[in-house]
Write a protein that holds these residues in place. Structure first.
Motif, mmCIF file in Angstrom:
data_model
loop_
_atom_site.group_PDB
_atom_site.id
_atom_site.type_symbol
_atom_site.label_atom_id
_atom_site.label_comp_id
_atom_site.label_asym_id
_atom_site.label_seq_id
_atom_site.Cartn_x
_atom_site.Cartn_y
_atom_site.Cartn_z
ATOM 1 N N UNK A 58 -24.780 -1.851 -30.391
ATOM 2 C CA UNK A 58 -23.325 -1.935 -30.239
ATOM 3 C C UNK A 58 -22.888 -3.376 -30.009
ATOM 4 N N UNK A 59 -23.686 -4.148 -29.286
ATOM 5 C CA UNK A 59 -23.345 -5.547 -29.035
ATOM 6 C C UNK A 59 -23.342 -6.350 -30.336
ATOM 7 N N UNK A 60 -24.321 -6.093 -31.199
ATOM 8 C CA UNK A 60 -24.372 -6.828 -32.472
ATOM 9 C C UNK A 60 -23.248 -6.389 -33.408
ATOM 10 N N UNK A 61 -23.072 -5.096 -33.592
ATOM 11 C CA UNK A 61 -21.982 -4.616 -34.443
ATOM 12 C C UNK A 61 -20.633 -5.029 -33.863
ATOM 13 N N UNK A 62 -20.549 -5.093 -32.545
ATOM 14 C CA UNK A 62 -19.308 -5.484 -31.878
ATOM 15 C C UNK A 62 -18.864 -6.900 -32.184
ATOM 16 N N UNK A 63 -19.752 -7.716 -32.752
ATOM 17 C CA UNK A 63 -19.360 -9.072 -33.147
ATOM 18 C C UNK A 63 -18.262 -9.039 -34.201
ATOM 19 N N UNK A 64 -18.183 -7.955 -34.965
ATOM 20 C CA UNK A 64 -17.143 -7.815 -35.983
ATOM 21 C C UNK A 64 -15.844 -7.226 -35.399
ATOM 22 N N UNK A 65 -15.884 -6.821 -34.130
ATOM 23 C CA UNK A 65 -14.735 -6.143 -33.504
ATOM 24 C C UNK A 65 -14.371 -6.778 -32.161
#
Length: 577
Positions: A385-392
């Motif tokens: 979630x932390x990595x994907x959250x870079x886009x959000x």
């Protein structure tokens, strides 16, 4: 609207080339296929193909035609074109290749197809041994014609509220939804406004929220239409637990129901066109719903229209939903893939068509409707979630932390917390078929399946040539399995799998590591995402800043280097960098 006219022309010109090509030529080039009908199994049409020719690719969409008896033998086609055969067909259906299998006779293979129209199935069921012809799929010409008519006929305030806006981008800040009951929050907001946008990052439960909302609205006697780009999205919605009671009461209707859909949900009610009915849920694709919008003149047909997969809709489709529904909810993800169009990118840029292609982003940017974003993901743990959250804007939070099954051969590679791992190697520059990287992907896949043969794995890349090469390489190492998907990123939006292997060839990073494609590819897996790249990838300035930041962070956090020599010698201990 000039964009729709240009897009329609591009689609028809591309298809026309195939349509006017000799059918025999298409057959020889493996773009057309002839096979014998065997029967239906679990709603899927089973065909017997000769092994002397290539089989349709899994996931390939085709036009299946029943031809007159004299044309079932391709030797009788002579100089006939695809168009000639199409005009002679007795009936036809869309068909999607879903599996390959062995036949009793080694000279043949069995192939299964989904998306078979119910009426087509009824016509061929009693004719075993029937020869059917499979040809390139017809493009969505009717969809473009519907949108074009909608715009040209000036559909009133509903249409002008979407299309007659200033396309100049503005900075928008979505309101983050941090409470647990998202559907209740959305319901209350829809009482205050007639249109809203719900942004759902990967794994945030967009479909479940829609299902809860539909169940509540139908219980109140409202008429509800849910429209989406794909039938798969509509079927996923219909199968959700909150809609179980509505389904049992036969109050869920769907246009273009197919044999496999009816097999999985036998209480689903077929509908020829989207029709508004109190306390009922209607499901229909953009293609069909856009046609219904043309017949609406005075007032909206449905109390509520919910657009799922809204990031896949062209801007005029948003106008169509406004014309169909008194209240609108547009659900999608601005940070994922835009609609696929036939016009090339240079033409889109020069003509200023991008706001019309990126419908959801435009609707959010220009303030057509208020924007809300979900922040809790249920798909993966907090590290992913932390990595994907870079886009959000780093807003994603995992609902739970998961325990992952060990993969012994990859213990020194994968994080025990799940999420992404960077595997660096040597790739020839400018080559979109990196042979060793493909072998490395196949070896990693083999290690995963050795630990658990039932593990769902997606092997992805952005370019068709890369994917074809991956398929050939993987077939040498791993036998064909239903739980292994090898495909382009553009075809898997909405997919959820256990593990993803993502190969980025060392060429044209502005395309192969494009932000939206990268986000889609790296957010499919519940457990692990393994990204295979060239060791020098971070030196290139053409890579999107967010993607580059993601890779740079991962290079420090969880990365390994694997050379061809190391793999050939079977180095047992690949230590983390």
């Amino acid at each position: 609207m000039q964009f729709l006219e240009d897009e329609l022309r591009a689609e028809t010109e591309s298809y026309k080339k195939k349509f006017l090509t000799s059918a025999i030529s298409l057959l020889k080039n493996d773009e057309m296929f002839v096979a014998q009908y065997v029967g239906f199994r679990a709603g899927q049409m089973v065909m017997k193909f000769p092994n002397t020719r290539a089989l349709p690719r899994k996931g390939e969409f085709l036009q299946c035609m029943a031809l007159p008896p004299e044309l079932q033998n391709y030797r009788n086609w002579g100089d006939m074109t695809y168009q000639d055969l199409y005009r002679k067909q007795l009936c036809s259906t869309e068909a999607v290749c879903v599996w390959h299998g062995k036949a009793d006779d080694e000279r043949f293979s069995l192939v299964g197809f989904s998306r078979i129209d119910l009426n087509f199935a009824d016509k061929i069921r009693g004719v075993p041994g029937l020869i059917l012809t499979f040809a390139p799929q017809r493009p969505p010409i009717d969809y473009m014609l519907n949108l074009q008519s909608l715009v040209e006929n000036e559909g009133g305030d509903a249409v002008s509220s979407v299309l007659d806006v200033d396309f100049e981008n503005r900075n928008w800040n979505p309101l983050y939804i941090r409470q647990n009951n998202v559907s209740d929050y959305v319901y209350k907001q829809l009482q205050l406004t007639d249109t809203m946008i719900l942004q759902g990052p990967p794994g945030t439960g967009k479909t479940f929220v829609i299902a809860e909302l539909c169940a509540r609205l139908c219980a109140e006697g409202k008429s509800v239409l849910v429209t989406a780009m794909t039938n798969r999205a509509l079927m996923e919605l219909a199968s959700k637990e909150p809609l179980k009671d509505l389904l049992q009461k036969k109050k869920i209707f769907k246009t273009n129901v197919t044999t496999d859909e009816f097999e999985s949900l036998d209480k689903l009610q077929p509908a020829k066109h989207p029709v508004s009915m109190p306390s009922c849920l209607m499901l229909s694709t953009f293609y069909i719903a856009s046609g219904s919008a043309l017949s609406v003149y005075a007032e909206q047909s449905f109390d509520y229209v919910i657009m799922d997969e809204a990031s896949q809709a062209l801007l005029p489709m948003f106008a169509a939903t406004k014309k169909l529904g008194a209240k609108n909810l547009w659900v999608g993800d601005i940070c994922q893939l835009s609609p696929i169009v036939a016009l090339n990118k240079d033409r889109i840029r020069i003509c200023g068509y991008q706001p019309l292609v990126d419908g959801l982003k435009t609707a959010a940017d220009v303030g057509i409707a208020p924007v809300y974003q979900m922040t809790t993901t249920y798909r993966f743990g907090q590290r992913a979630a932390d990595y994907t959250g870079l886009f959000y804007n780093k807003t994603l939070k995992a609902k739970d932390n998961f325990a992952f099954e060990r993969i012994p051969l990859l213990d020194n590679v994968l994080s025990p917390k799940g999420g992404p791992t960077l595997v660096m190697t040597d790739m020839p520059p400018g080559n979109n078929v990196p042979e060793f990287a493909n072998v490395l992907a196949a070896c990693i896949l083999k290690s995963i399946l050795a630990a658990n043969p039932k593990k769902e794995v997606a092997v992805l890349s952005c370019m068709k040539n890369t994917v074809r090469a991956l398929q050939r390489t993987i077939n040498q190492y791993v036998e064909c399995r239903d739980n292994v998907l090898v495909d382009t990123v553009a075809r898997v939006q909405g997919l959820t799998t256990d593990i993803t292997i993502f190969v980025i060839p060392n060429t044209s990073y502005i395309h192969t590591a494009e932000q939206h494609l990268f986000n889609v590819a790296t957010s499919r897996a519940r457990e692990h995402t393994i990204i295979i790249v060239d060791k020098s990838i971070l030196r290139f300035s053409t890579i999107n800043p967010i993607v580059k930041g993601y890779l740079a962070q991962l290079a420090e956090d969880r990365s390994i280097y694997v050379s061809e020599t190391m793999l050939r010698e079977g180095t047992p201990d690949l230590k983390l960098r």
